[in-house]
Design a protein around this motif. Structure first.
Motif, PDB file in Angstrom:
ATOM      1  N   GLU A 194      -7.639 -38.080   8.245  1.00 31.60           N
ATOM      2  CA  GLU A 194      -6.451 -37.806   7.459  1.00 31.60           C
ATOM      3  C   GLU A 194      -5.934 -36.816   7.613  1.00 31.60           C
ATOM      4  OE1 GLU A 194      -6.112 -39.635   4.144  1.00 31.60           O
ATOM      5  OE2 GLU A 194      -7.812 -40.906   5.114  1.00 31.60           O
ATOM      6  N   VAL A 195      -4.612 -36.379   7.018  1.00 30.37           N
ATOM      7  CA  VAL A 195      -3.793 -35.341   7.468  1.00 30.37           C
ATOM      8  C   VAL A 195      -3.951 -34.516   6.330  1.00 30.37           C
ATOM      9  CG1 VAL A 195      -1.560 -34.495   7.508  1.00 30.37           C
ATOM     10  CG2 VAL A 195      -2.170 -36.658   8.841  1.00 30.37           C
ATOM     11  N   GLU A 196      -4.560 -33.189   6.567  1.00 28.31           N
ATOM     12  CA  GLU A 196      -4.663 -32.090   5.779  1.00 28.31           C
ATOM     13  C   GLU A 196      -3.899 -31.087   5.726  1.00 28.31           C
ATOM     14  OE1 GLU A 196      -7.335 -32.403   3.412  1.00 28.31           O
ATOM     15  OE2 GLU A 196      -8.227 -34.182   4.484  1.00 28.31           O
ATOM     16  N   ALA A 197      -3.681 -30.239   4.701  1.00 21.37           N
ATOM     17  CA  ALA A 197      -2.811 -29.023   4.623  1.00 21.37           C
ATOM     18  C   ALA A 197      -3.661 -27.899   3.865  1.00 21.37           C
ATOM     19  CB  ALA A 197      -1.587 -29.262   3.830  1.00 21.37           C
ATOM     20  N   SER A 198      -4.017 -26.828   4.412  1.00 21.26           N
ATOM     21  CA  SER A 198      -4.863 -25.790   3.681  1.00 21.26           C
ATOM     22  C   SER A 198      -4.066 -24.521   3.888  1.00 21.26           C
ATOM     23  CB  SER A 198      -6.132 -25.727   4.212  1.00 21.26           C
ATOM     24  OG  SER A 198      -6.662 -27.063   4.223  1.00 21.26           O
ATOM     25  N   THR A 199      -4.380 -23.675   3.020  1.00 28.44           N
ATOM     26  CA  THR A 199      -3.886 -21.869   3.348  1.00 28.44           C
ATOM     27  C   THR A 199      -5.029 -21.398   3.964  1.00 28.44           C
ATOM     28  OG1 THR A 199      -2.590 -21.975   1.175  1.00 28.44           O
ATOM     29  CG2 THR A 199      -3.471 -19.951   2.149  1.00 28.44           C
ATOM     30  N   GLU A 200      -5.042 -20.716   4.896  1.00 30.20           N
ATOM     31  CA  GLU A 200      -5.934 -20.078   5.799  1.00 30.20           C
ATOM     32  C   GLU A 200      -5.580 -18.990   6.170  1.00 30.20           C
ATOM     33  OE1 GLU A 200      -8.139 -23.183   8.406  1.00 30.20           O
ATOM     34  OE2 GLU A 200      -6.202 -23.220   9.065  1.00 30.20           O
ATOM     35  N   VAL A 201      -6.484 -17.842   6.366  1.00 30.01           N
ATOM     36  CA  VAL A 201      -6.081 -16.541   6.805  1.00 30.01           C
ATOM     37  C   VAL A 201      -6.694 -16.579   8.268  1.00 30.01           C
ATOM     38  CG1 VAL A 201      -6.917 -14.109   6.293  1.00 30.01           C
ATOM     39  CG2 VAL A 201      -6.560 -15.635   4.417  1.00 30.01           C
ATOM     40  N   PRO A 202      -5.610 -16.251   9.352  1.00 24.53           N
ATOM     41  CA  PRO A 202      -6.062 -16.074  10.722  1.00 24.53           C
ATOM     42  C   PRO A 202      -6.660 -14.798  11.039  1.00 24.53           C
ATOM     43  CG  PRO A 202      -3.731 -16.717  10.180  1.00 24.53           C
ATOM     44  CD  PRO A 202      -4.291 -16.308   9.004  1.00 24.53           C
ATOM     45  N   LEU A 203      -7.545 -14.970  11.813  1.00 29.62           N
ATOM     46  CA  LEU A 203      -8.295 -13.503  12.558  1.00 29.62           C
ATOM     47  C   LEU A 203      -7.780 -13.726  14.040  1.00 29.62           C
ATOM     48  CD1 LEU A 203     -10.213 -14.748  10.118  1.00 29.62           C
ATOM     49  CD2 LEU A 203     -11.356 -12.797  10.743  1.00 29.62           C
ATOM     50  N   LEU A 204      -7.275 -12.343  14.304  1.00 28.84           N
ATOM     51  CA  LEU A 204      -7.198 -11.968  15.794  1.00 28.84           C
ATOM     52  C   LEU A 204      -8.065 -11.007  16.171  1.00 28.84           C
ATOM     53  CD1 LEU A 204      -5.540 -12.314  18.364  1.00 28.84           C
ATOM     54  CD2 LEU A 204      -4.035 -10.773  17.512  1.00 28.84           C
ATOM     55  N   ASP A 244     -19.494  -4.898  13.085  1.00 27.32           N
ATOM     56  CA  ASP A 244     -20.866  -4.180  12.791  1.00 27.32           C
ATOM     57  C   ASP A 244     -21.621  -4.447  14.102  1.00 27.32           C
ATOM     58  OD1 ASP A 244     -20.047  -2.988  10.491  1.00 27.32           O
ATOM     59  OD2 ASP A 244     -20.993  -4.389   9.283  1.00 27.32           O
ATOM     60  N   ALA A 245     -21.441  -5.747  14.560  1.00 26.67           N
ATOM     61  CA  ALA A 245     -22.316  -6.033  15.887  1.00 26.67           C
ATOM     62  C   ALA A 245     -21.836  -5.601  17.362  1.00 26.67           C
ATOM     63  CB  ALA A 245     -22.522  -7.524  15.907  1.00 26.67           C
ATOM     64  N   ARG A 246     -20.839  -4.860  17.175  1.00 26.03           N
ATOM     65  CA  ARG A 246     -19.971  -4.434  18.482  1.00 26.03           C
ATOM     66  C   ARG A 246     -19.509  -5.815  19.476  1.00 26.03           C
ATOM     67  NH1 ARG A 246     -20.329   1.474  18.446  1.00 26.03           N
ATOM     68  NH2 ARG A 246     -19.391   1.280  20.635  1.00 26.03           N
ATOM     69  N   LEU A 247     -19.557  -6.934  18.635  1.00 30.84           N
ATOM     70  CA  LEU A 247     -18.979  -7.974  19.618  1.00 30.84           C
ATOM     71  C   LEU A 247     -17.400  -7.860  19.504  1.00 30.84           C
ATOM     72  CD1 LEU A 247     -21.284 -10.647  17.956  1.00 30.84           C
ATOM     73  CD2 LEU A 247     -21.493  -9.416  20.120  1.00 30.84           C
ATOM     74  N   ALA A 248     -16.839  -7.174  18.612  1.00 28.51           N
ATOM     75  CA  ALA A 248     -15.236  -7.109  18.751  1.00 28.51           C
ATOM     76  C   ALA A 248     -14.967  -5.485  18.539  1.00 28.51           C
ATOM     77  CB  ALA A 248     -14.804  -7.785  17.715  1.00 28.51           C
ATOM     78  N   ALA A 249     -13.967  -5.119  19.292  1.00 24.63           N
ATOM     79  CA  ALA A 249     -13.401  -3.569  19.047  1.00 24.63           C
ATOM     80  C   ALA A 249     -12.552  -3.783  17.832  1.00 24.63           C
ATOM     81  CB  ALA A 249     -12.687  -3.367  20.149  1.00 24.63           C
ATOM     82  N   CYS A 250     -11.671  -4.793  17.635  1.00 23.55           N
ATOM     83  CA  CYS A 250     -10.720  -4.697  16.437  1.00 23.55           C
ATOM     84  C   CYS A 250     -10.655  -6.229  15.894  1.00 23.55           C
ATOM     85  CB  CYS A 250      -9.574  -4.279  16.985  1.00 23.55           C
ATOM     86  SG  CYS A 250      -8.134  -4.403  16.028  1.00 23.55           S
ATOM     87  N   VAL A 251     -10.447  -6.357  15.012  1.00 21.49           N
ATOM     88  CA  VAL A 251     -10.307  -7.734  14.150  1.00 21.49           C
ATOM     89  C   VAL A 251      -9.009  -7.648  13.170  1.00 21.49           C
ATOM     90  CG1 VAL A 251     -10.830  -9.891  12.870  1.00 21.49           C
ATOM     91  CG2 VAL A 251     -12.615  -8.429  14.348  1.00 21.49           C
ATOM     92  N   ASN A 252      -7.722  -8.111  13.636  1.00 22.10           N
ATOM     93  CA  ASN A 252      -6.787  -8.178  12.533  1.00 22.10           C
ATOM     94  C   ASN A 252      -6.861  -9.247  11.730  1.00 22.10           C
ATOM     95  OD1 ASN A 252      -5.135  -7.531  15.618  1.00 22.10           O
ATOM     96  ND2 ASN A 252      -5.049  -5.936  13.971  1.00 22.10           N
ATOM     97  N   VAL A 253      -6.942  -8.993  10.422  1.00 21.00           N
ATOM     98  CA  VAL A 253      -7.072 -10.258   9.343  1.00 21.00           C
ATOM     99  C   VAL A 253      -5.614 -10.298   8.916  1.00 21.00           C
ATOM    100  CG1 VAL A 253      -7.907 -10.876   7.014  1.00 21.00           C
ATOM    101  CG2 VAL A 253      -9.414  -9.361   8.552  1.00 21.00           C
ATOM    102  N   LEU A 254      -4.915 -11.450   9.328  1.00 22.67           N
ATOM    103  CA  LEU A 254      -3.704 -11.549   9.043  1.00 22.67           C
ATOM    104  C   LEU A 254      -2.956 -12.212   7.842  1.00 22.67           C
ATOM    105  CD1 LEU A 254      -2.757 -13.023  12.734  1.00 22.67           C
ATOM    106  CD2 LEU A 254      -2.561 -10.639  12.071  1.00 22.67           C
ATOM    107  N   ALA A 255      -1.975 -12.385   7.582  1.00 20.92           N
ATOM    108  CA  ALA A 255      -1.392 -12.980   6.087  1.00 20.92           C
ATOM    109  C   ALA A 255      -1.794 -14.339   6.228  1.00 20.92           C
ATOM    110  CB  ALA A 255       0.041 -12.587   5.917  1.00 20.92           C
ATOM    111  N   PRO A 256      -1.869 -14.954   4.942  1.00 22.38           N
ATOM    112  CA  PRO A 256      -2.308 -16.197   4.946  1.00 22.38           C
ATOM    113  C   PRO A 256      -1.275 -17.227   5.201  1.00 22.38           C
ATOM    114  CG  PRO A 256      -2.744 -15.082   2.810  1.00 22.38           C
ATOM    115  CD  PRO A 256      -2.108 -14.171   3.682  1.00 22.38           C
TER     116      PRO A 256
END
Length: 113
Positions: free
Chosen positions: A50-60, A28-40
Motif C-alpha cells: 500500500e502507498v502510505e503518507a506519514s509525517t516524520e521527523v528526520p534525524l541526521l 549518551d552512549a557516545r555513538l554519535a557526536a551530534c544528532v540534528n532533529v529536523l523539522a517534520p
C-alpha cells in the motif's frame, strides 16, 4: 582518523518525542557526536503493498564507521518502527577540525587510574 571514517547516518522517527529519545540515547552512549532533529516532513512510501503518507521527523546523525554496528543496534532498540530507515553515507570531505571533533566525541573517555 581519515575523513572516510566519519559517517552521516539518516533515520526518521514518527514524532518529535521519539526523535529526541533516539537522539539522546545515541549521544549518551557516545555513538554519535551530534544528532540534528529536523523539522517534520511528509514521507510517501510503499509499505506492505500500500502507498502510505506519514509525517516524520528526520534525524541526521554524525558518527564514525567504527561505531556503525553499535549505532544501528541502538537505533533499532530505541526506534518504534518495525523496519526503521537507517542509511549511512561516508563523508568524503569536511572541515578537519569538525571531523576530529566527531571522532573525539564518539571516543569514550579514558578510565581514571
Amino acid at each position: 582518523m581519515s575523513e572516510s571514517e566519519v559517517l552521516l547516518v539518516f533515520t526518521n522517527a514518527p514524532d518529535a518525542d521519539s526523535a529526541r529519545h533516539i537522539a539522546r540515547s545515541l549521544i549518551d552512549a557516545r555513538l554519535a557526536a551530534c544528532v540534528n532533529v529536523l523539522a517534520p516532513c511528509t514521507s510517501l512510501y510503499r509499505w506492505q503493498g500500500e502507498v502510505e503518507a506519514s509525517t516524520e521527523v528526520p534525524l541526521l546523525i554524525k558518527s564514525t564507521r567504527t561505531h556503525y554496528a553499535a549505532l544501528e543496534a541502538a537505533i533499532r532498540l530505541a526506534h518504534p518502527y518495525e523496519l526503521p530507515e537507517i542509511v549511512a553515507v561516508p563523508v568524503e570531505r569536511g572541515l578537519p577540525g569538525y571531523l576530529a571533533w566527531v571522532t573525539a566525541e564518539t571516543t569514550p573517555p579514558a578510565p581514571h587510574t
